[in-house]
Structure formats: structure tokens, C-alpha cells
Write an enzyme that holds these catalytic residues in place. Structure first.
Site, PDB file in Angstrom:
ATOM      1  N   ALA A 111       0.801  -1.273   0.019  1.00 34.33           N
ATOM      2  CA  ALA A 111       0.110  -0.033   0.076  1.00 34.33           C
ATOM      3  C   ALA A 111       0.841   1.232  -0.035  1.00 34.33           C
ATOM      4  O   ALA A 111       2.006   1.178   0.306  1.00 34.33           O
ATOM      5  CB  ALA A 111      -1.046   0.067   1.254  1.00 34.33           C
ATOM      6  N   LYS A 112       0.205   2.322  -0.374  1.00 36.15           N
ATOM      7  CA  LYS A 112       1.118   3.664   0.070  1.00 36.15           C
ATOM      8  C   LYS A 112      -0.025   4.678   0.206  1.00 36.15           C
ATOM      9  O   LYS A 112      -1.240   4.600  -0.530  1.00 36.15           O
ATOM     10  CB  LYS A 112       1.857   3.970  -1.321  1.00 36.15           C
ATOM     11  CG  LYS A 112       2.976   4.923  -0.875  1.00 36.15           C
ATOM     12  CD  LYS A 112       4.060   4.389  -0.069  1.00 36.15           C
ATOM     13  CE  LYS A 112       5.339   4.806  -0.093  1.00 36.15           C
ATOM     14  NZ  LYS A 112       6.533   3.908  -0.026  1.00 36.15           N
TER      15      LYS A 112
END
Ligand code: GLU
Length: 423
Positions: A111-112
Site C-alpha cells: 500500500a502507499k
């Protein structure tokens, strides 16, 4: 008559990430449907939210969180604050986290997140209120078993403490495991703040050994002097390497006889975290920095720094990617043809998320390890990652980036196939 159209290089990091994935898929027996599954981020979240500024006025901010994959475990990856943050950048960074966690065999997806903001323009109180409001907006999708944010560009331990507090106060449950990279007193891990730079050092030492370059003879150039670049610089110096150049957003410094990285860092700490004006070295431009003759170049700033425009002039023997996505696919081709070894980002800078994983494990058991224990586990894990990638590169006669992708994609696909697709 035909006119040659110059090839326009994609500046879009997500396009670059997809091209890198496609190169690896070329070597793997992955069905078109599975390939498409890997290409598409699982979940994308955008939020526009208000923050009361110190002058009493309301300012709107835009934040993103992309969970590229939850195949191998909870989504994992940092949150950055930068004016250039965009959905496509966050998409690329989230996909890179999936491969990074898989290369390191961590039980995570990728994720980011990010907010479009230049935090230097805000007061500490404004940054805190912006962080807390964003954290509140993220509550439906983050959690110790869902998605675990961490520091990235312009965020750090204090940011994580605010997110942990906002999450814990809102849910009514103290939850240190909702974020990693926290201050040690808030449930963080010893060694986490240096972990990314330390991992860069471990992988660089192994690359030098592989190329028979004694570390004591290695001249190192570092672009970016934040949490990754500065730490990598002083740790490489402590290993005996000579740091001949460093740079940050304010400019670059050069000394063929070697800079003292810790002294530059102490100077930057007293000058708004910028190296500009450091008196004991020659000032050069960032373009000159990247093309200095050296043994190791460590890009540790942002994406798209080594491109088709400058790859031909780079005079390093090893590029150790402290940043995420610093090299474009076109530049990769040029560097490969020139025989320059790249330690790809998803391996080279994986020390951060690796110690994040160790932090999360400690938080889950409320039992904490010593710094020596953390550093030796990190070294062992980086060693395993490095040699697993090198072996694929040698066996399949591919570059290190493609090898790292092959390892990562194989691992993700294996779990996806074993789990099957619901329903
Ligand atoms: N932001 C860091 C990275 O790009 C660390 C991520 C994490 O610890 O989850 O790898």
C-alpha cells in the site's frame, strides 16, 4: 518519407511500474487474467478534507491511500507529504510495496498513501491537525490486520505517533500495531529510524563484494540527504568507504578526499535540514552530482532521477536505489548495456519495511527486542533477499531488477493460486 518520432519517456511512475512488471511477466508463465489482477491496484481511496490553519481559516487538502495487494497479508506501506503527490504516484508506490514485501518474504501486501502538501509551509500544529484529520478519514480502511501505514518522504516518527493516537482514541483501543515507524516510547522498534539506510548499506556491501571492489576503495555519491540518504552515507563511511558527494533539494556538495557524512548531517540539522552552505566542501549542482565518477551511486530522493537523458553519463559501477522508482525503464536499458549493476529499490531499500515488520511483530506480542537483535535479524533478512535475487539474475541471465520482480511476482502468484479467487 518517414519522420522519426523521438521516444517520449514516460514520466508517470505508474506507467514505469507497469513496464517493470511486464518485463518480469515475460519470463513467467502467468495467465493473462492473473497478469491483469497483478496490474490493477486492489483498492484506491481519495479524500478531500478541511484543516483549520493557525490564522483561523480553513484550507482543503487531498489525500490518497492505495492498497495494491492484500494477497500475502495486510496492506503495508508509508505515507508521504509532498507537493508532487498524485494518484498515479501513490499507485506506483503501492505496487512497489507489494513486490518489496514479497522479495523480503514478509507476510504483507502493498500500500502507499500521501497528501498533496509542502509541509515546510505549515506550522507544527497545522501538520498535526492535517495528519490527525487524514488519519481519521483512513480509519475505515487501516488497522493492525488491514493496512499498516509507516513513514515515507517528509513524514516520520512523530507523524506515526499522531496517527496511532487518532486511531486509538477513535476506536477506543490502544493500537500500537496500526502504524510502524513510531517513536520507541510509543511502541516503536529500536533500529527502525536507521533501518532503510542500514539495509542500503548491507545490500551495497554485498554488491561490492560480488564485483570484487574493496569497500575501503569505494567512492560513494548520495543523492538525497534525508532519513535514507544521510544514514546510508554515514554507515558506508563507517564501513570504510569515501563519501565524495552528497546532495539534497538545496544543492550538492563535492569533496574528492571525502566528506564527513555525520558532520554534514549535524550542519543540516541546524539549517532547516538542508545542506546548502556547508562550508567544508565544494558546492556543485544536482546534475553534476549524479554524473560524478564513483563506484557507488545511491539515489535516495524521489522517482525519475535517472532517466534516458542522463543514464549515458552516469559513471558509477553500482547503483543502490535508496529511493523508490529513481530509475526509469529506459534508463535501466542504457545502464544494463553499459554493465552498471543496479540493486533495485524493492530490494535495496527494503530494510525500512523489514524493521517495520519486526516492529509490528513486537507490538503484537508486547515484547521488545534489543537493537542488536533487530540489526542482526535485518542483516540476515537483507542477506537472504540479496542472494535470492542474485541467484535468479545469474540462473536466468537477467538484470537484478527483473530478477527481483521474478522472485516477488512468483511469490504473490503462488499465494493467489493457493488461496483461489473468492467466491
Ligand atoms: N516508506 C518505506 C518504504 O517505501 C517504509 C514502508 C513501511 O515501513 O511500511 O519502503
Amino acid at each position: 518519407m518517414t519522420t522519426a518520432t523521438p521516444k517520449i519517456e514516460a514520466a508517470n511512475p505508474f506507467e514505469n511500474a507497469l513496464q517493470q512488471l511486464d518485463r518480469a511477466l515475460h519470463y513467467l508463465d502467468v495467465s493473462p487474467g492473473m497478469a491483469e489482477f497483478l496490474r490493477r491496484p486492489h483498492r484506491e481511496f481519495t479524500v478531500n478534507f478541511p484543516v483549520r490553519m493557525d490564522n483561523g481559516e480553513i484550507q482543503m487538502f487531498t489525500g490518497y491511500r492505495v492498497q495494491h495487494s492484500i494477497v500475502r497479508g495486510p496492506a503495508k506501506g508509508g505515507i508521504r507529504y509532498h507537493p508532487m503527490v498524485s494518484m498515479d504516484e501513490v499507485r506506483a508506490l503501492s505496487m512497489w510495496m507489494t513486490w518489496k514485501c514479497a522479495v523480503m518474504n514478509l507476510p504483507y501486501g502493498g500500500a502507499k498513501g500521501g497528501i498533496i502538501v509542502d509541509p515546510r509551509q505549515l506550522s507544527q500544529g497545522e501538520v498535526e491537525r492535517m495528519t490527525r484529520r487524514f488519519a481519521y478519514e483512513l480509519i475505515p480502511i487501516i488497522g493492525p490486520d488491514q493496512d499498516i501505514p509507516a513513514p515515507d518522504v517528509n513524514t516520520g516518527a512523530q507523524t506515526m505517533a499522531w496517527i496511532m493516537d487518532t486511531y486509538s482514541m477513535t476506536t477506543g483501543t490502544p493500537s500500537p500495531g496500526v502504524v510502524t515507524g513510531k517513536p520507541v516510547s510509543v511502541g516503536g522498534s529500536l533500529g527502525r529510524s536507521e533501518a532503510t539506510g542500514r539495509g542500503v548499506m548491507y545490500t551495497t556491501l554485498r554488491a561490492l563484494k560480488h564485483l570484487d571492489i574493496p569497500v575501503k576503495e569505494a567512492r560513494v555519491v548520495v543523492q538525497g540527504f534525508g532519513n535514507v540518504g544521510a544514514v546510508a552515507a554515514y554507515l558506508m563511511q563507517e564501513e570504510g568507504a569515501t563519501i565524495i558527494g552528497v546532495g539534497d533539494v538545496s544543492g550538492a556538495l563535492y569533496d574528492p578526499n571525502g566528506l564527513d557524512a555525520r558532520d554534514v548531517l549535524a550542519y543540516a540539522r541546524g539549517h532547516s535540514n538542508l545542506i546548502e552552505g556547508y562550508p567544508k566542501a565544494k558546492a556543485i549542482t544536482n546534475e553534476e552530482l549524479l554524473t560524478l565518477e564513483c563506484d557507488v551511486l545511491i539515489p535516495a530522493a524521489l522517482e525519475n532521477q535517472i532517466t534516458a537523458a542522463n543514464a549515458g553519463q552516469i559513471k558509477a559501477r553500482v547503483i543502490a536505489e535508496g529511493a523508490n522508482g529513481p530509475t526509469t525503464p529506459e534508463a535501466d536499458d542504457i545502464l544494463r548495456q553499459r554493465g552498471i549493476m543496479i540493486i533495485p529499490d524493492i530490494l535495496c531499500n527494503a530494510g525500512g519495511v523489514t524493521v517495520s515488520y519486526l516492529e509490528w511483530v513486537q507490538d503484537r506480542q508486547y515484547f521488545f527486542w534489543t537493537e542488536d537483535e533487530i540489526n542482526s535479524r535485518l542483516e540476515r533478512m537483507m542477506d537472504e533477499g540479496f542472494y535470492a535475487v542474485l541467484k535468479i539474475a545469474q540462473d536466468m541471465e537477467v538484470d537484478m531488477r527483473t530478477a527481483a520482480y521474478i522472485l516477488a511476482v512468483r511469490r504473490v502468484v503462488e499465494v493467489a493460486q493457493l488461496r483461489g479467487f473468492y467466491p
